[in-house]
Scaffold this motif. Structure first.
Motif, short mmCIF file in Angstrom:
data_model
loop_
_atom_site.label_atom_id
_atom_site.label_comp_id
_atom_site.label_asym_id
_atom_site.label_seq_id
_atom_site.Cartn_x
_atom_site.Cartn_y
_atom_site.Cartn_z
N ASP A 14 0.83 -1.21 0.00
CA ASP A 14 0.00 0.00 0.00
C ASP A 14 0.86 1.26 0.00
O ASP A 14 0.54 2.25 -0.66
CB ASP A 14 -0.93 0.01 1.22
CG ASP A 14 -2.05 -1.01 1.12
OD1 ASP A 14 -2.28 -1.52 0.00
OD2 ASP A 14 -2.66 -1.32 2.16
N ARG A 17 2.41 1.64 -3.49
CA ARG A 17 1.36 2.07 -4.41
C ARG A 17 1.02 3.55 -4.19
O ARG A 17 0.89 4.31 -5.14
CB ARG A 17 0.11 1.21 -4.20
CG ARG A 17 -1.05 1.54 -5.12
CD ARG A 17 -2.24 0.64 -4.80
NE ARG A 17 -3.42 1.01 -5.55
CZ ARG A 17 -3.71 0.60 -6.76
NH1 ARG A 17 -2.88 -0.25 -7.39
NH2 ARG A 17 -4.80 0.99 -7.39
N GLY A 18 0.90 3.94 -2.91
CA GLY A 18 0.61 5.34 -2.61
C GLY A 18 1.72 6.26 -3.08
O GLY A 18 1.44 7.35 -3.60
N LEU A 21 1.43 6.73 -6.87
CA LEU A 21 0.34 7.62 -7.26
C LEU A 21 0.64 9.07 -6.87
O LEU A 21 0.30 10.00 -7.61
CB LEU A 21 -0.97 7.17 -6.61
CG LEU A 21 -1.44 5.76 -6.98
CD1 LEU A 21 -2.82 5.48 -6.38
CD2 LEU A 21 -1.48 5.56 -8.48
N ALA A 65 -5.58 4.61 -11.77
CA ALA A 65 -5.57 4.38 -10.33
C ALA A 65 -5.52 5.70 -9.57
O ALA A 65 -6.19 5.87 -8.54
CB ALA A 65 -4.38 3.50 -9.95
N TRP A 66 -4.71 6.63 -10.08
CA TRP A 66 -4.63 7.96 -9.45
C TRP A 66 -5.99 8.65 -9.52
O TRP A 66 -6.46 9.25 -8.55
CB TRP A 66 -3.58 8.80 -10.15
CG TRP A 66 -3.68 10.25 -9.78
CD1 TRP A 66 -3.20 10.84 -8.65
CD2 TRP A 66 -4.36 11.28 -10.52
NE1 TRP A 66 -3.54 12.18 -8.64
CE2 TRP A 66 -4.24 12.47 -9.78
CE3 TRP A 66 -5.03 11.29 -11.74
CZ2 TRP A 66 -4.78 13.67 -10.22
CZ3 TRP A 66 -5.57 12.49 -12.18
CH2 TRP A 66 -5.45 13.66 -11.42
N GLU A 68 -8.96 7.34 -9.82
CA GLU A 68 -9.91 6.68 -8.93
C GLU A 68 -9.71 7.15 -7.49
O GLU A 68 -10.69 7.39 -6.76
CB GLU A 68 -9.77 5.17 -9.02
CG GLU A 68 -10.80 4.40 -8.21
CD GLU A 68 -10.79 2.92 -8.50
OE1 GLU A 68 -11.71 2.23 -8.05
OE2 GLU A 68 -9.87 2.44 -9.20
N ARG A 69 -8.45 7.28 -7.08
CA ARG A 69 -8.17 7.76 -5.73
C ARG A 69 -8.64 9.20 -5.55
O ARG A 69 -9.21 9.56 -4.50
CB ARG A 69 -6.66 7.67 -5.45
CG ARG A 69 -6.31 7.99 -4.00
CD ARG A 69 -4.82 7.86 -3.73
NE ARG A 69 -4.04 8.91 -4.35
CZ ARG A 69 -2.76 9.17 -4.06
NH1 ARG A 69 -2.13 8.40 -3.18
NH2 ARG A 69 -2.11 10.13 -4.67
N GLN A 70 -8.46 10.02 -6.58
CA GLN A 70 -8.91 11.41 -6.52
C GLN A 70 -10.42 11.51 -6.38
O GLN A 70 -10.94 12.28 -5.57
CB GLN A 70 -8.48 12.15 -7.80
CG GLN A 70 -7.02 12.53 -7.86
CD GLN A 70 -6.69 13.61 -6.86
OE1 GLN A 70 -6.16 13.32 -5.79
NE2 GLN A 70 -6.98 14.84 -7.19
N GLN A 72 -12.49 9.28 -5.18
CA GLN A 72 -12.92 8.82 -3.86
C GLN A 72 -12.64 9.88 -2.80
O GLN A 72 -13.47 10.10 -1.90
CB GLN A 72 -12.20 7.51 -3.49
CG GLN A 72 -12.72 6.88 -2.22
CD GLN A 72 -14.21 6.58 -2.28
OE1 GLN A 72 -14.66 5.88 -3.18
NE2 GLN A 72 -14.98 7.12 -1.33
N ALA A 73 -11.51 10.55 -2.92
CA ALA A 73 -11.19 11.62 -1.97
C ALA A 73 -12.21 12.76 -2.07
O ALA A 73 -12.62 13.33 -1.05
CB ALA A 73 -9.77 12.14 -2.24
#
Length: 203
Positions: A14, A17-18, A21, A65-66, A68-70, A72-73
């Motif tokens: 994790d 991966r973080g 990104l 992936a980046w 998707e993270r954005q 969700q944030a």
């Protein structure tokens, strides 16, 4: 394999991966999507290219992936804003105001359109629509918002209307757009928007 060992490995994955990104986000913000390369990301993240390829096969997968993270944030941020606000109209005003400013803070249109083609974007859009429809439904039950149109339809209207925020140049223009959108939802006789300016994200 012991559970603790498994958890340690997962935590490490994790973290890597973080870092990947985060590195992609820095390059994207500073130089644009065309400058995002596997070599550049590996260097910015402080890992070898071989390690990077164990996590992502190419730049496209990293960008998705980046993104998707954005998304969700942003969704989490909107949920938090709602929790800090009392009253259905006030909640919707604050959420739509924040959403409009988040929409204006994207990257170039070509990159944005490409990233929004992912399945994750469709799921996020549905979650966002459902979230706003829930606020509108509560407002309809309280007599604040009109009840002659289904909340999910009104939610879709709000998101479509605020898509225009990306082309607005000023904070005041965005605030007016949010006010006009809210006024279209409210029941006849309810006081129109007074042009209040909720705090936008990061202010």
């Amino acid at each position: 394999m012991p559970k603790l060992w498994n958890e340690t490995i997962e935590t490490h994955r994790d973290a890597v991966r973080g870092a990947v990104l985060d590195a992609a986000a820095r390059i994207l913000a500073g130089q644009g999507a065309s400058a995002v390369t596997m070599s550049g990301i590996a260097q910015a993240a402080g890992i070898g290219r071989a390690t990077l390829y164990k996590y992502f096969p190419d730049v496209e997968s990293i960008m998705l992936a980046w993104h998707e993270r954005q998304i969700q944030a942003h969704l989490n941020q909107l949920v938090g804003i709602r929790k800090q606000t009392a009253g259905a109209r006030e909640q919707l005003e604050a959420v739509l105001h924040a959403y409009a400013f988040l929409s204006r803070s994207g990257h170039n249109e070509a990159d944005s359109a490409r990233l929004h083609q992912g399945a994750h974007a469709g799921r996020a859009q549905q979650h966002l629509t459902d979230f706003i429809a829930e606020i509108i439904g509560e407002g309809s039950n309280a007599g604040v918002f009109r009840a002659d149109v289904a909340p999910d339809v009104l939610a879709a209207f709000c998101l479509h209307a605020l898509g225009a925020a990306a082309g607005l140049a000023s904070h005041e223009a965005v605030t007016r757009l949010v006010g006009v959108t809210l006024d279209a939802l409210q029941t006849p006789g309810y006081p129109a928007s007074a042009g209040r300016a909720p705090v936008s994200p990061g202010r």
